[in-house]
Design an enzyme around this catalytic site. Sequence first.
Site, mmCIF file in Angstrom:
data_model
loop_
_atom_site.group_PDB
_atom_site.id
_atom_site.type_symbol
_atom_site.label_atom_id
_atom_site.label_comp_id
_atom_site.label_asym_id
_atom_site.label_seq_id
_atom_site.Cartn_x
_atom_site.Cartn_y
_atom_site.Cartn_z
ATOM 1 N N TYR A 56 -31.796 -49.039 -39.884
ATOM 2 C CA TYR A 56 -31.328 -47.682 -39.601
ATOM 3 C C TYR A 56 -31.662 -46.785 -40.786
ATOM 4 O O TYR A 56 -30.893 -46.636 -41.726
ATOM 5 C CB TYR A 56 -29.827 -47.662 -39.324
ATOM 6 C CG TYR A 56 -29.372 -48.525 -38.172
ATOM 7 C CD1 TYR A 56 -30.263 -48.967 -37.193
ATOM 8 C CD2 TYR A 56 -28.038 -48.907 -38.060
ATOM 9 C CE1 TYR A 56 -29.833 -49.765 -36.143
ATOM 10 C CE2 TYR A 56 -27.601 -49.698 -37.001
ATOM 11 C CZ TYR A 56 -28.495 -50.134 -36.061
ATOM 12 O OH TYR A 56 -28.071 -50.924 -35.020
ATOM 13 N N HIS A 124 -30.776 -59.391 -36.054
ATOM 14 C CA HIS A 124 -30.837 -58.234 -35.158
ATOM 15 C C HIS A 124 -31.667 -58.515 -33.908
ATOM 16 O O HIS A 124 -31.322 -58.078 -32.812
ATOM 17 C CB HIS A 124 -31.419 -57.047 -35.932
ATOM 18 C CG HIS A 124 -31.003 -55.716 -35.415
ATOM 19 N ND1 HIS A 124 -31.185 -54.565 -36.130
ATOM 20 C CD2 HIS A 124 -30.416 -55.331 -34.260
ATOM 21 C CE1 HIS A 124 -30.725 -53.530 -35.437
ATOM 22 N NE2 HIS A 124 -30.262 -53.967 -34.298
ATOM 23 N N SER A 204 -23.794 -49.607 -27.363
ATOM 24 C CA SER A 204 -24.094 -48.561 -26.368
ATOM 25 C C SER A 204 -23.178 -48.662 -25.149
ATOM 26 O O SER A 204 -23.641 -48.607 -24.004
ATOM 27 C CB SER A 204 -25.564 -48.635 -25.939
ATOM 28 O OG SER A 204 -26.423 -48.379 -27.022
ATOM 29 N N LEU A 206 -21.374 -46.543 -23.934
ATOM 30 C CA LEU A 206 -21.368 -45.273 -23.207
ATOM 31 C C LEU A 206 -22.747 -44.945 -22.644
ATOM 32 O O LEU A 206 -23.052 -43.782 -22.360
ATOM 33 C CB LEU A 206 -20.891 -44.149 -24.129
ATOM 34 C CG LEU A 206 -19.431 -44.268 -24.583
ATOM 35 C CD1 LEU A 206 -19.108 -43.240 -25.652
ATOM 36 C CD2 LEU A 206 -18.496 -44.121 -23.394
ATOM 37 N N GLY A 207 -23.565 -45.979 -22.454
ATOM 38 C CA GLY A 207 -24.891 -45.760 -21.886
ATOM 39 C C GLY A 207 -25.725 -44.807 -22.717
ATOM 40 O O GLY A 207 -26.430 -43.954 -22.175
ATOM 41 N N GLY A 209 -24.711 -42.393 -24.440
ATOM 42 C CA GLY A 209 -24.179 -41.044 -24.319
ATOM 43 C C GLY A 209 -24.141 -40.480 -22.919
ATOM 44 O O GLY A 209 -23.408 -39.513 -22.650
#
Length: 328
Positions: A56, A124, A204, A206-207, A209
């Site tokens: 990141y 990861h 994720s 919340l898909g 966002g």
Amino acid sequence: MRTTAWGTQGLEASVEGLGAMGMSAFYGDRDDTESTATLNRALDLGVTMIDTAEIYGPFLNERLIGQAIGSRRDEFALATKFATHIEDDGTMGPPDGSPAYARRALERSLKNLGMETIDLYYLHRVDPTIPIEETVGAMAEFVAEGKVRHLGLSEAAPETIRRAHATHPITAIQTEYSLFERSPEVNGVLDTTRELGIEFVAYSPLGRGVLTGAISSPADLPEGDWRRNMPRFGDENMTHNLTVVDKVRALAGAKGVTPGQLALAWVLHQDGVVAIPGTKRRTYLEENVAAVDVELTDEDLAALADAAPVGVTLGDRYDEAGMRAVHV
């Protein structure tokens, strides 16, 4: 915020963590001042799992976390990850699960974080060229040395999880999971984590966002946002996928909560599952944290499962190269 056992290896943390990726990469412009405030607010609200990775930035997110909340180290568990071979100058290469790179990545993450110990260290993505026993064997050495407390994998297939767990106990498996992405229910990953006593960590939830109802088209995404390149966010696919959001919005309205809170509550009601919704803003953090208090009845759960059944969304969650790296 409630805390819970993450797996059966002794890790305790909040049922909802904070994914910090978007603060430094992939989702548009950075705002380190707001991100710093968000990280501190998360700790104030009892969020005790902060999730990052060396990729990141690269490295920017780990450094941000160290600077923003390093002085509050005893208040949270820190998870970070390695996989892609990254040079110190940020140049990225192929996946590298070799013991040598695992060692290099660990030492660099500790330096960037300004910390002596990582609570949860993930691979990861699985390197298909290196036996998982070699990678996890190297990671087990970090535990023996006291530099890492617990081990995890991200986007691993059931057989890989079993082989890794036989090499050293695995605490957590991180995989995308939401009302939009229910494949772990059918590909054996959820069954495997439940059987082995490994915590399933939904990223994720919340898909990316969309399930918040805040995105009505790809044009709503900022320039440079990584999601613009994801098949699921293509115009035709998005048009279909937003019909699912409409159904979730209607159910949320009936309960007096936001669509995002309802979607998060659904994830948190699944057995053996915790979630790490990502945000870089305090307002969204506070909305997400409130989802922990949303109680769902059997009827609510059935209505949500009907609104977003397995396979309802159109478009892969990554491009072709990205999809080759999951469920390995």
